[in-house]
Design a protein around this motif. Structure first.
Motif, mmCIF file in Angstrom:
data_model
loop_
_atom_site.group_PDB
_atom_site.id
_atom_site.type_symbol
_atom_site.label_atom_id
_atom_site.label_comp_id
_atom_site.label_asym_id
_atom_site.label_seq_id
_atom_site.Cartn_x
_atom_site.Cartn_y
_atom_site.Cartn_z
ATOM 1 N N VAL A 156 5.649 1.645 -10.729
ATOM 2 C CA VAL A 156 4.461 2.363 -10.344
ATOM 3 C C VAL A 156 4.471 3.806 -11.259
ATOM 4 O O VAL A 156 5.644 4.283 -11.389
ATOM 5 N N LYS A 208 0.740 -1.147 -0.046
ATOM 6 C CA LYS A 208 -0.082 -0.013 -0.019
ATOM 7 C C LYS A 208 0.792 1.267 -0.036
ATOM 8 O O LYS A 208 0.605 2.229 -0.608
ATOM 9 N N TYR A 230 -3.463 -8.590 -3.678
ATOM 10 C CA TYR A 230 -2.217 -8.759 -3.744
ATOM 11 C C TYR A 230 -1.556 -10.002 -3.691
ATOM 12 O O TYR A 230 -0.408 -10.174 -4.086
ATOM 13 N N GLY A 238 -1.785 0.464 -10.200
ATOM 14 C CA GLY A 238 -1.174 0.253 -8.981
ATOM 15 C C GLY A 238 0.099 -0.124 -9.180
ATOM 16 O O GLY A 238 1.089 0.663 -10.036
ATOM 17 N N GLU A 277 -4.490 -3.568 -9.395
ATOM 18 C CA GLU A 277 -5.119 -2.120 -9.280
ATOM 19 C C GLU A 277 -4.998 -1.598 -7.825
ATOM 20 O O GLU A 277 -4.772 -2.079 -6.813
ATOM 21 N N LYS A 278 -4.575 -0.376 -7.956
ATOM 22 C CA LYS A 278 -4.267 0.645 -6.723
ATOM 23 C C LYS A 278 -5.498 0.311 -5.823
ATOM 24 O O LYS A 278 -6.930 0.465 -6.022
ATOM 25 N N ASN A 279 -5.271 0.402 -4.413
ATOM 26 C CA ASN A 279 -5.967 0.469 -3.567
ATOM 27 C C ASN A 279 -6.900 -0.722 -3.168
ATOM 28 O O ASN A 279 -8.218 -0.521 -2.870
ATOM 29 N N GLU A 317 2.877 1.543 -3.882
ATOM 30 C CA GLU A 317 1.658 2.053 -4.789
ATOM 31 C C GLU A 317 1.397 3.504 -4.761
ATOM 32 O O GLU A 317 0.992 4.087 -5.579
ATOM 33 N N GLN A 318 1.582 4.280 -3.514
ATOM 34 C CA GLN A 318 1.093 5.592 -3.457
ATOM 35 C C GLN A 318 2.363 6.318 -3.867
ATOM 36 O O GLN A 318 2.094 7.473 -3.824
ATOM 37 N N GLU A 353 -7.219 2.056 -12.649
ATOM 38 C CA GLU A 353 -6.414 2.841 -11.537
ATOM 39 C C GLU A 353 -5.134 2.131 -11.273
ATOM 40 O O GLU A 353 -5.067 1.122 -10.610
#
Length: 263
Positions: free
Chosen positions: A180, A119, A211, A157, A203-205, A122-123, A155
């Motif tokens: 990323v 998490k 995962y 990631g 995909e993000k979030n 990926e940010q 989205e």
């Protein structure tokens, strides 16, 4: 008995059948007889068309099921291996560690820690990290440039791109990269050999399970093997898509692979 006139044309149907019945297939003889072929011919053409054996494929399907049981259903290790169709706990643990890099118990214990790590990773607006399974110094720096295309509503990631010994991603890549925020990936220092270019994107979030159980991850590949070194730089375009019924499982513990490399 179902008679298929051209095995190579029907290979996707056979893969789909195996996915639906892998837990009740007792032998390759039984499977080949179902489709009306000799075991030798059936096995040879399957390997030629897919790049992996029926035995490897069924083993990977069982491993995917066991990972699903550990991650999503939070089953015990014993229940996970029995429900996935492994009769021997020793065989299960050995195969699990070979494909994921850790024992089933270690895998389950590390989920939350690796999820938190992914998490955070990926940010980051733009980042990449390379993996070299057996780093060696070479006179010729073989490399390939890969451009990545995503669905417009996706989205983005973390995407993983790698060169694998087999077209079924149940082992660590020879050379790989996590990216990323980039649509270009360069794989370099590729040792001589024949490899398959495979990729997936998470995909993000997403939820924790997204995962580790990668059947919902976008994926893409180059169908044929690529031989290195090449006289010229290899350039490829990969377009991510949803998984198809005939796609093999992705059983690598990608978060752990990235975490260990960055450590």
């Amino acid at each position: 008995m179902v008679i298929i006139h051209s095995l190579n044309i029907q290979i996707n149907e056979i893969i789909t059948y195996i996915k639906e019945h892998y837990n009740t297939i007792n032998s390759i003889d039984e499977l080949s007889n179902h489709f009306g072929y000799s075991c030798f011919y059936f096995s040879r053409v399957f390997k030629k068309e897919t790049g992996f054996s029926i035995k490897q494929f069924i083993s990977s399907l069982k491993m995917e099921a066991s990972i699903n049981n550990l991650v999503i259903k939070n089953n015990s290790v014993l229940a996970s291996h029995l429900k996935a169709g492994f009769l021997s706990a020793t065989t299960f643990s050995k195969n699990f560690e070979k494909q994921t890099g850790v024992t089933p118990k270690q895998y389950q214990k590390s989920l939350k820690r690796l999820y938190s790590f992914m998490k955070d990773y990926e940010q980051i607006e733009k980042i990449s990290h390379s993996h070299y399974e057996n780093p060696v110094k070479q006179e010729i720096n073989s490399k390939c440039v890969v451009t990545l295309d995503y669905p417009s509503s996706y989205e983005k990631g973390v995407s993983f791109i790698g060169l694998f010994k087999h077209p079924i991603p149940n082992h660590r890549p020879i050379v790989g990269k996590a990216v990323v925020g980039s649509k270009i990936c360069i794989l370099d220092n590729i040792p001589p050999g024949n490899y398959y270019l495979l990729a997936c994107s998470i995909e993000k979030n997403g939820r924790l399970s997204d995962y580790f159980v990668l059947n919902k991850a976008l994926r893409c590949k180059i169908d044929n093997g690529i031989t290195f070194p090449k006289q010229h730089m290899a350039i490829f375009n990969l377009t991510f898509r949803k998984a198809l019924p005939e796609d093999p499982p992705i059983n690598i513990n990608l978060p752990k692979l990235l975490f260990d490399d960055l450590k």
